[in-house]
Scaffold this motif. Sequence first.
Motif, PDB file in Angstrom:
ATOM      1  N   THR A 154       0.830  -1.202   0.000  1.00  0.00           N
ATOM      2  CA  THR A 154       0.000   0.000   0.000  1.00  0.00           C
ATOM      3  C   THR A 154       0.866   1.254   0.000  1.00  0.00           C
ATOM      4  O   THR A 154       0.512   2.271  -0.605  1.00  0.00           O
ATOM      5  CB  THR A 154      -0.929  -0.023   1.234  1.00  0.00           C
ATOM      6  N   LEU A 155       2.029   1.159   0.646  1.00  0.00           N
ATOM      7  CA  LEU A 155       2.931   2.316   0.700  1.00  0.00           C
ATOM      8  C   LEU A 155       3.790   2.418  -0.565  1.00  0.00           C
ATOM      9  O   LEU A 155       4.349   3.474  -0.862  1.00  0.00           O
ATOM     10  CB  LEU A 155       3.860   2.202   1.920  1.00  0.00           C
ATOM     11  N   ALA A 156       3.913   1.316  -1.277  1.00  0.00           N
ATOM     12  CA  ALA A 156       4.804   1.305  -2.448  1.00  0.00           C
ATOM     13  C   ALA A 156       4.135   1.985  -3.643  1.00  0.00           C
ATOM     14  O   ALA A 156       2.912   2.086  -3.709  1.00  0.00           O
ATOM     15  CB  ALA A 156       5.160  -0.131  -2.809  1.00  0.00           C
ATOM     16  N   THR A 157       4.961   2.426  -4.565  1.00  0.00           N
ATOM     17  CA  THR A 157       4.400   3.112  -5.732  1.00  0.00           C
ATOM     18  C   THR A 157       4.920   2.509  -7.042  1.00  0.00           C
ATOM     19  O   THR A 157       4.700   3.068  -8.105  1.00  0.00           O
ATOM     20  CB  THR A 157       4.790   4.608  -5.704  1.00  0.00           C
ATOM     21  N   ALA A 158       5.594   1.365  -6.935  1.00  0.00           N
ATOM     22  CA  ALA A 158       6.195   0.768  -8.141  1.00  0.00           C
ATOM     23  C   ALA A 158       5.138   0.618  -9.232  1.00  0.00           C
ATOM     24  O   ALA A 158       4.030   0.151  -8.956  1.00  0.00           O
ATOM     25  CB  ALA A 158       6.772  -0.591  -7.791  1.00  0.00           C
ATOM     26  N   PRO A 159       5.460   1.014 -10.467  1.00  0.00           N
ATOM     27  CA  PRO A 159       4.464   0.855 -11.535  1.00  0.00           C
ATOM     28  C   PRO A 159       4.231  -0.623 -11.844  1.00  0.00           C
ATOM     29  O   PRO A 159       5.134  -1.435 -11.710  1.00  0.00           O
ATOM     30  CB  PRO A 159       5.121   1.559 -12.734  1.00  0.00           C
ATOM     31  N   LEU A 160       3.013  -0.945 -12.228  1.00  0.00           N
ATOM     32  CA  LEU A 160       2.688  -2.330 -12.569  1.00  0.00           C
ATOM     33  C   LEU A 160       2.322  -2.384 -14.051  1.00  0.00           C
ATOM     34  O   LEU A 160       1.431  -1.651 -14.483  1.00  0.00           O
ATOM     35  CB  LEU A 160       1.495  -2.817 -11.747  1.00  0.00           C
ATOM     36  N   ALA A 161       3.014  -3.234 -14.778  1.00  0.00           N
ATOM     37  CA  ALA A 161       2.678  -3.388 -16.203  1.00  0.00           C
ATOM     38  C   ALA A 161       1.598  -4.446 -16.320  1.00  0.00           C
ATOM     39  O   ALA A 161       1.674  -5.483 -15.651  1.00  0.00           O
ATOM     40  CB  ALA A 161       3.919  -3.827 -16.966  1.00  0.00           C
ATOM     41  N   THR A 162       0.579  -4.200 -17.132  1.00  0.00           N
ATOM     42  CA  THR A 162      -0.451  -5.246 -17.283  1.00  0.00           C
ATOM     43  C   THR A 162       0.099  -6.361 -18.177  1.00  0.00           C
ATOM     44  O   THR A 162       0.874  -6.109 -19.102  1.00  0.00           O
ATOM     45  CB  THR A 162      -1.757  -4.692 -17.887  1.00  0.00           C
ATOM     46  N   PRO A 163      -0.299  -7.619 -17.887  1.00  0.00           N
ATOM     47  CA  PRO A 163       0.242  -8.750 -18.656  1.00  0.00           C
ATOM     48  C   PRO A 163      -0.096  -8.652 -20.142  1.00  0.00           C
ATOM     49  O   PRO A 163      -1.139  -8.101 -20.514  1.00  0.00           O
ATOM     50  CB  PRO A 163      -0.459  -9.960 -18.045  1.00  0.00           C
ATOM     51  N   ARG A 164       0.791  -9.224 -20.958  1.00  0.00           N
ATOM     52  CA  ARG A 164       0.521  -9.295 -22.400  1.00  0.00           C
ATOM     53  C   ARG A 164      -0.184 -10.613 -22.715  1.00  0.00           C
ATOM     54  O   ARG A 164      -0.042 -11.574 -21.957  1.00  0.00           O
ATOM     55  CB  ARG A 164       1.845  -9.217 -23.179  1.00  0.00           C
TER      56      ARG A 164
END
Length: 522
Positions: A154-164
């Motif tokens: 919840t504290l993290a902000t790492a971007p998440l790539a949606t799966p291909r």
Amino acid sequence: MSASLLEVFLDHAHRAPERPLLTFEQERFTYGQLATHVTAFARGLKQRGLQAGERVALFLENSARFAIAYLGVQAAGGVVVLVNTAYRQVELAHILSDAEVCGCVTGAAGVAELAPLRAQLPSLQWLVTVERPAPAPPESLTEVPFDTLLAEGTLATAPLATPRPEDLAVLGYTSGTTGRSKGAMLLHRNLLANVRAVSEAWRWTEEDRLLLTLPLFHTHGLMVGLHGTLFTGASVDLRRRFNAAEVLAALRDDASLTMFFGVPTLYSRLLEEARASRVKPRALRLWVSGSAPLSPQLFADVEAELGARILERYGMTETVMNTTNPYEGERRPGTVGFPYPGQEARVVDVRTRQPLPRGETGEIEMRGPHVFAGYWRRQDATAESFDADGWFRTGDLGEVDADGYLRITGRARELIISGGFNVYPREVEEVLALHPGVAEVAVLGLPDADLGEQVVAVVVPHPGAPPPASQALVDWCKDRLASFKKPRQVVFTEALPRNALGKVQKHLLRAALVTPGTHTAR
Ligand code: MCA
Ligand code: AMP
């Protein structure tokens, strides 16, 4: 156009965050709430080092946390490895090492089961535990409580790539004739194509609410029940396990429920409970049966006594859902209907591999966007399972009737389906053969009124040694394998019938063991 079921779910959550999604015991989640947890779980995993394509096992009972972990691993770019919670040392060691999992999400029982396997699982680095306090895992494993991981995420902000679409989403372990299970590689596009086809065929909409008691660690509960819900924006009443009285009460009292999915054993137990308690369910929009043959008798009894005309469909771990009886139109007992939209099925001659005309029995083959990408690190087994035109050999035997309905008539491979769980005789034979009192053993399935088929072991005792007690052999299996694989009967004999090549003639054993008049649920 969405590339994955995960994306469809996140899209629902974005557009209608307040829409109810899932209830489990005292917990309630809207689409928005579940998506927040999924994103936090994924960020927590990434922060702790999960790399795209790495495998994470879910060794977990039904709960909302199962859904969060399942979607969270995928949102972090990981691959989910599904593990039946009944599995013991032999199955666990094989699956977790074969998949080279780096992490496992599990409960207290899972931690205890995994601890002695530590040395056999060098790739396993961390556990996410859903229960506090969990027993201390081996020192070399990092343990993170589920809620801690969520809080970190919840504290993290790492971007998440949606799966291909071509990314691997799930490894579903399924046994072959060898008794060593193989990981069926399901890509995001396979899962999406199938859930789209299933929803269309069954007219699943956001108005639906499913009562789901099947385990989420297998295809039926997860890839039909949960996937369909997430895809359509519908909602689900998820239960930890099946209990006939509780299910019947819910089906009588909760007018919001529109669908129920079961294996045939669930329907026979519901019927028994309804007869005993005189509780009747309300009318639902859809009752589905699959994973094992539904006998025409059970189909008729459920219709007469519960007012439900069950829709039977046919699936496999490698292909998710294959064929279905029609939603509108005749649901023909003893058949599994037609291919879903956009998918193909055919019956071929087992020797020539040429398609057979209607009415002739051969092996069922499947083709289409739902068919898996092959077996994990098993090019040989993958090559054997497909022909040059992309048809997948199911190992099931069947015929298409005059009106195009597919009927499953048997299995080309040795497989026992007990209460909807698969048992490969070879796996049980290998474990029994290690018992010092056993010289030879053959395991086969016999008809069973409750389970459809039951596991039976025919044992030749070791000459010179005192013959083992039946219970000792059952316990021997239970210590090493999932308890549902243990023999329900052990029969002792002096020699196994063998053909000229030395192969055990199980059909002769079966014929000798099936007593005339045995009642079966098939
Ligand atoms: C439990 N036991 C069983 C089975 N289940 N024995 C034989 N066959 C079974 N299926 C044994 C346990 O080992 C235990 O033995 C004792 O029964 C009590 O266990 P418990 O878990 O309390 O049993 P239960 O609650 O009565 O479970 C019966 C069940 C369950 C509800 C029918 O087996 C179940 O949920 N089956 C559904 C499986 C499923 O979802 N299959 C879909 C696979 P002991 O006391 O000696 O330890 S997907 C698939 O096949 C394809 C893709 C498809 O088409 O869907
Ligand atoms: P699994 O590989 O564990 O997913 O089990 C799939 C197998 O279950 C299929 O290959 C069939 O043998 C069996 N199966 C699934 N649905 C049905 C059904 N409706 N009738 C008969 N057998 C079924």
